[in-house]
Write a protein that holds these residues in place. Structure first.
Motif, PDB file in Angstrom:
ATOM      1  N   GLN A 151       0.810  -1.224   0.000  1.00 46.47           N
ATOM      2  CA  GLN A 151       0.000   0.000   0.000  1.00 46.47           C
ATOM      3  C   GLN A 151       0.839   1.268   0.000  1.00 46.47           C
ATOM      4  N   ILE A 152       2.072   1.176   0.475  1.00 42.77           N
ATOM      5  CA  ILE A 152       2.881   2.389   0.499  1.00 42.77           C
ATOM      6  C   ILE A 152       3.935   2.363  -0.608  1.00 42.77           C
ATOM      7  N   GLY A 153       3.887   1.340  -1.449  1.00 44.07           N
ATOM      8  CA  GLY A 153       4.814   1.284  -2.567  1.00 44.07           C
ATOM      9  C   GLY A 153       6.228   0.927  -2.179  1.00 44.07           C
ATOM     10  N   ALA A 154       6.397   0.017  -1.231  1.00 47.13           N
ATOM     11  CA  ALA A 154       7.743  -0.395  -0.827  1.00 47.13           C
ATOM     12  C   ALA A 154       8.061  -1.760  -1.421  1.00 47.13           C
ATOM     13  N   ARG A 155       9.348  -2.073  -1.509  1.00 42.66           N
ATOM     14  CA  ARG A 155       9.747  -3.369  -2.061  1.00 42.66           C
ATOM     15  C   ARG A 155       9.714  -4.452  -1.003  1.00 42.66           C
TER      16      ARG A 155
END
Ligand code: HEM
Ligand SMILES: [Cu+2]
Lengths: 717, 121
Positions: A151-155
């Motif tokens: 949801q926060i665009g992290a890998r």
């Protein structure tokens, strides 16, 4: 310094002896055989199909947040089942044992019903501990693990290895409580423990020790997890993902993990002090020598109440994702939703005394805590109204996930209102320690279970690439709801009729009919468990028909996790997206950017797998087991080994590995191809371009810039 | 943002972690714990004095741990640590304060007076 334990003890085996294995117990002995046989079949199967390498490489040593999350969820579901069986046994005992007279099964050594009081006590203690800490908590942590980074665009999470460590320590706790079935006994003083019954003088067996160390291990695992979540959300957000654009579920995860981080240490301290009493002979919680029983109760609920909000807040977050998606509207009152989460988290710190209003500290203290407790109703009410207004004039789809969410709202209402009643000291004095309280918190915890099933159905296609069977999901929902109604409506009634909780012998014959209704309810629950298993079977069987061909599985989803490919590739996002709005996916869909692809790729940096987390988890299990049985050499050896491993790993670090840009491009192409061609988009393109320039993807500073060698002095702890 | 941001070693948070700090924190809190244990074990002070002494030791130990082990301070480049501190202080006051209040009310109603403790009947 160490206390002398009653009974035999040897340096080599501690208190362990053959007589501690209940091979004459007519329930446990067959169960043991079944489990051993199932274990052998499992091991043989894995060996036959040659899957050990796969399991080891892909699962046991993984640091991928999605796989760890899946393992958390599997663990939680298994423990949910174990806890359910405990519940079934308790219900059956009360149904059989009700009323005066000699209705006991003599083969089992029971005077009433089929369970002896000693055995019954262990069941309700294990049930409570398992359901709250080893079922609900892992299910929620698992879902947060999978969804928050997406949801926060992290890998990945901020600390992938710490994440694995949290899972394996939680697993160690699960093993510890499960082994207490077959080696020795479990505690019989409830999930929260009563002082001074848990002191060595009154509970000389190992049961309480199992309870202490199981709790300590989950507490450790969950604290580590909460640190990780907070660091992830603070540090790993994609460009453009400002705090004001964070999805509500992530916000609730943040608030919940703040509570966890600040409250779990209280539990650890409380239990460490119980341990000191039992192992070192101190007197923290005894009545004599300056100890104070209520100090324990105070410390426990200082954690206990924040804990119940730690489990409900992520559930609220799930409802806040599912309801808008199936109402085709943005969440109503985003800001109030976020503020309400934090208000709940804040207030959860000043209400813990409502669990022991009857302590006798007088009217002033009671009044403060009563009012503070009722304050929680305000932000909770705000949330309920926000969900209601989200539904209002929405384009509703009553899918299985939506049904579970709406069911959760009803349970929340009943649980919340009965909670308000309990918050009034005058009422509390009447019903404290009655099954009315038990019914209250089951409404709340079942609200969480409903939200979890809703979330599992909702996010399943994102992870596996196919949907769960809707029809069976709904059948399970109705069966489960019928079971809930049949079991817990009578429980409220029984509470009003004065049934105290934890009765192995419910003496009053007038309670009998309600017990029978509850027993029927339990059988309906069994049907819902079967429906769940059947749903899984049918869905996996028909997985090709239920394939999801688009990034956005439901066509109406809103937040960032629906932007990446389905199923999510191990690197999450080939190119980290640039966030332009709250509800990024809805925004892109409405403006016709859903199929916008990155025009170039960058090399990315990923963490390596490691078996060390698994080893440390196994060692913490040995520490717990050694402490329980007072096998000092085992405890010390495992502890030292665990610390050495930890230091070794911290010094070695993990440089990770780099995937070059060309490789990324190729993997992205394959992953997109697997979703079938783009023109099979069922998603409406709508909207059109709204003017201005839009950044769809930007490179991260974190992404390694071109070089193929990882920075060699970098340490990922 | 060109200065080696991809290398975690250069982050200010990591730079703050020195072995000396960890060891100091560990030694200081161990010594304080030892002192408290010795005081209690030998009954060196009267009851209420012991209570105050333990509270004193615990207070210093908390500050030492927060500073040396968690590196929580009010410096500017570490805004998140400051946030943590700002949130921690009210929590601390609430939990300890409310516990204190509730037990003083309880003791007033149920317990004999602790010798040497002022203001209780
Ligand atoms: C509107 C919010 C709530 C209020 C006002 C409230 C109030 C209360 C009160 C006053 C009690 C003590 C009853 C007694 O022992 O006499 C209680 C017990 C309990 N509540 Fe709640 N509650 C609320 C929400 C929740 C939530 C969200 C959960 C969990 C998800 C929860 C779980 C529990 C549990 C587990 C217990 C009893 C623990 C035990 O004694 O074993 N409650 N609640
Ligand atoms: Cu509570």
């Amino acid at each position: 310094m160490l206390v002398n334990v009653p009974g035999p003890w040897s340096p080599l085996l501690g208190r362990l002896a053959l007589s501690e294995i209940p091979y004459t117990n007519p329930i446990l002995a067959p169960l043991f055989i079944v489990i051993v046989l199932a274990g052998i079949v499992l091991i043989a199967g894995v060996t036959y199909y040659g899957k050990w390498g796969y399991l080891w490489k892909e699962w046991f040593t993984t640091v991928d947040h999605k796989k760890l999350g899946i393992m958390y969820i599997i663990l939680g579901l298994i423990m949910l089942f174990r806890g359910f069986i405990d519940g079934l046994m308790m219900r059956t005992q009360q149904a059989l044992g009700d009323g005066p007279g000699d209705n006991g099964m003599k083969v089992m050594g029971a005077i009433h019903g089929y369970l002896a009081p000693f055995h019954f006590g262990q069941i309700y203690s294990a049930h409570g501990l398992i359901m709250i800490l080893l079922a609900a908590t892992p299910l929620l942590v698992g879902l947060m693990n999978i969804i928050v980074p997406l949801q926060i665009g992290a890998r990945d999470m901020a600390y992938p290895y710490l994440n694995a460590l949290g899972l394996w320590i939680t697993t160690a706790a699960v093993f510890l409580i499960m082994i207490s079935l077959f080696v020795g006994d479990f505690s019989h003083n409830g999930w929260f423990g009563y002082a001074p019954i848990f002191e060595l003088a009154y509970s000389p067996g190992v049961g309480v020790d199992y309870w202490i160390w199981t709790l300590e291990l989950v507490a450790l695992g969950t604290t580590l997890g909460s640190i990780n979540f907070l660091a992830t959300v603070v540090k790993m957000r994609a460009p453009g993902m400002t705090w004001g654009r964070l999805p509500v579920f992530t916000w609730t995860a943040v608030s919940a993990n703040i509570i966890a981080l600040t409250s779990f240490p209280c539990l650890q301290v409380a239990l460490a002090l119980v341990g000191a009493d039992r192992y070192l002979g101190t007197h923290f919680f005894t009545a004599g020598f300056g100890g104070n029983l209520m100090l324990y109760t105070n410390l426990f609920w200082l954690w206990g109440h924040p804990e119940v909000y730690f489990v409900i807040l992520p559930a609220f977050g799930m409802l806040s994702e599912v309801i808008p998606a199936f109402s085709e509207k943005p969440i109503f009152g985003y800001i109030t939703m976020v503020l309400a989460s934090f208000a709940i988290a804040g207030v959860s710190w000043i209400v813990w005394l409502h669990h022991f209003f009857t302590m006798g500290m007088g009217p002033y203290v009671s009044t403060e805590f009563s009012i503070a407790t009722m304050l929680v109703g305000i932000p909770t009410g705000v949330k309920v109204f926000n969900w209601a207004f989200t539904l209002y004039r929405g384009r509703l789809t009553f899918s299985a996930a939506m049904l579970w969410s709406i069911g959760a709202l009803f349970l929340l209402l009943i649980g919340g209102l009965t909670g308000m009643m309990l918050a009034i000291p005058a009422i509390n004095y009447m019903v404290h320690n009655s099954v009315f309280v038990v019914a209250h918190f089951h409404m709340m915890l079942l609200c969480i279970v409903y939200a979890v099933f809703s979330a599992i159905i909702f996010w399943f296609p994102k992870i596996y690439g196919f949907k769960l069977n809707e029809a069976w999901g709904k059948i399970m929902f109705w069966l489960f709801s019928a079971g809930t109604f049949l079991v817990f409506f009578p429980m409220f009634m029984l509470g009003f009729m004065g049934e105290t909780r934890r009765l192995d012998w419910p003496f009053n014959p007038q309670w009998g009919p309600w017990f029978d209704v509850q027993e029927i309810g339990i059988f309906v629950y069994i049907l819902s468990v079967l429906a769940f298993l059947w749903m899984l079977y049918v869905s996996i069987r028909d997985r090709h028909a239920n394939r999801v061909h688009t990034a956005d599985a439901w066509g109406t989803s809103r937040s960032l996790e629906w932007l990446t490919d389905t199923p999510v590739p191990f690197y999450n996002f080939a190119m980290v997206p640039h966030i332009n709005a709250l509800d990024e996916v809805a925004w892109r869909r409405e403006h016709g950017f859903m199929d916008k692809k990155p025009d170039h790729f960058k090399a990315i940096h990923m963490p390596n797998n490691t078996p060390i987390a698994l080893y440390i988890g196994a060692l913490t299990f040995l520490v717990g087991f050694g402490l329980t049985w007072r096998v000092w050499w085992l405890t010390l050896a495992s502890l030292i080994l665990a610390v050495i491993l930890m230091i070794y790993r911290s010094n070695k670090g993990d440089p990770g590995y780099i995937i070059p840009a060309e490789k990324m491009e190729e993997m992205d192409r394959e992953s997109k191809a697997r979703m079938l061609s783009d023109d099979s988009h069922q998603v409406p393109h709508g909207g059109g371009f709204s003017g201005g320039t839009v950044t769809a993807y930007t490179a991260l500073d974190r992404d390694a810039s071109g070089s193929l060698t990882p920075p060699n002095d970098s340490r990922h702890l | 943002m060109s200065h080696g941001h991809s290398d975690p070693i250069h982050h200010p948070e990591v730079q703050m972690a020195t072995n000396r700090n960890y060891i100091t924190g560990f030694v200081v809190s161990s010594l304080l714990m030892l002192a408290a244990t010795i005081l209690v074990d030998g009954h060196i002070l009267p009851s209420f004095g012991l209570l105050l002494a333990i509270i004193g030791c615990a207070g210093i130990a908390i500050i030492a741990q927060v500073y040396f082990l968690l590196h929580i301070d009010i410096s500017e480049h570490n805004i998140w640590n400051t946030v943590a501190l700002v949130m921690f202080i009210p929590l601390f006051i609430i939990t300890i304060g409310l516990t204190w209040w509730m037990f003083s009310q309880l003791y007033m109603r149920t317990m004999p007076m602790i010798p040497g403790m002022p203001g209780m009947h």
